[in-house]
Design a protein around this motif. Structure first.
Motif, PDB file in Angstrom:
ATOM      1  N   ARG A 265       8.490  -2.877  -1.506  1.00 56.22           N
ATOM      2  CA  ARG A 265       8.210  -2.979  -0.066  1.00 56.22           C
ATOM      3  C   ARG A 265       9.386  -3.632   0.658  1.00 56.22           C
ATOM      4  NH1 ARG A 265       3.199  -4.356  -2.071  1.00 56.22           N
ATOM      5  NH2 ARG A 265       3.584  -6.583  -1.733  1.00 56.22           N
ATOM      6  N   TRP A 266       9.961  -4.679   0.058  1.00 58.84           N
ATOM      7  CA  TRP A 266      11.081  -5.397   0.677  1.00 58.84           C
ATOM      8  C   TRP A 266      12.302  -4.486   0.809  1.00 58.84           C
ATOM      9  CZ3 TRP A 266      15.851  -7.332  -1.384  1.00 58.84           C
ATOM     10  CH2 TRP A 266      16.524  -8.200  -0.534  1.00 58.84           C
TER      11      TRP A 266
ATOM     12  N   HIS B 226      12.342  -1.236   0.824  1.00 61.01           N
ATOM     13  CA  HIS B 226      12.004  -0.196   1.803  1.00 61.01           C
ATOM     14  C   HIS B 226      12.147  -0.740   3.232  1.00 61.01           C
ATOM     15  CE1 HIS B 226      10.123   3.402   3.388  1.00 61.01           C
ATOM     16  NE2 HIS B 226       9.324   2.628   4.088  1.00 61.01           N
ATOM     17  N   ALA B 227      11.704  -1.974   3.467  1.00 58.58           N
ATOM     18  CA  ALA B 227      11.822  -2.581   4.802  1.00 58.58           C
ATOM     19  C   ALA B 227      13.279  -2.738   5.224  1.00 58.58           C
ATOM     20  CB  ALA B 227      11.118  -3.941   4.834  1.00 58.58           C
TER      21      ALA B 227
END
Length: 122
Positions: free
Chosen positions: A99-100, A102-103
């Motif tokens: 997620r990190w 991707h962010a």
């Protein structure tokens, strides 16, 4: 062979390796990467590769890791490297790392490996 490698008796000197350090004033994080990497899914011949981003637990969620990644992307752009990839570690909170990354603008590639290699244009 570089002078440091010669002094250490090492025959291989990685070309294009980068180590960035975040300090405030003590070291709170670091990033290790390469500006001369390749990967089968890379859309370019010469790519950047983020090998590791490490942030002290007491400095997490303050933008240290993101700032290190952005500094690496700046270095990549300056070196004429247009695409950078990362393969987030599978241990611990792997979903959180995905997620990190991707962010930060990285997208999963077409890599057939079950663990996604993620990449982004600089």
């Amino acid at each position: 062979m570089g002078a440091v490698s010669a002094a250490a008796g090492v025959a291989y000197t990685p070309v294009g390796d980068v180590v960035l350090v975040a300090a405030s004033p003590a070291v709170v994080g670091w990033l290790c990467g390469s500006l001369d990497a390749s990967h089968p899914v890379a859309p370019v011949r010469r790519a950047g590769y983020i090998q590791a981003v490490v942030v002290h637990p007491g400095a997490r969620r303050r933008g240290v890791g993101a700032a290190l990644v952005e500094a690496f992307l700046d270095r990549a752009r300056e070196a004429g490297v247009g695409w950078v990839f990362a393969a987030p570690d599978e241990d611990g909170d792997a979903a959180g790392r995905l997620r990190w990354v991707h962010a930060l603008g990285f997208e999963a590639t077409s890599d057939p490996d079950p663990w996604p290699v993620m990449g982004r244009w600089t």
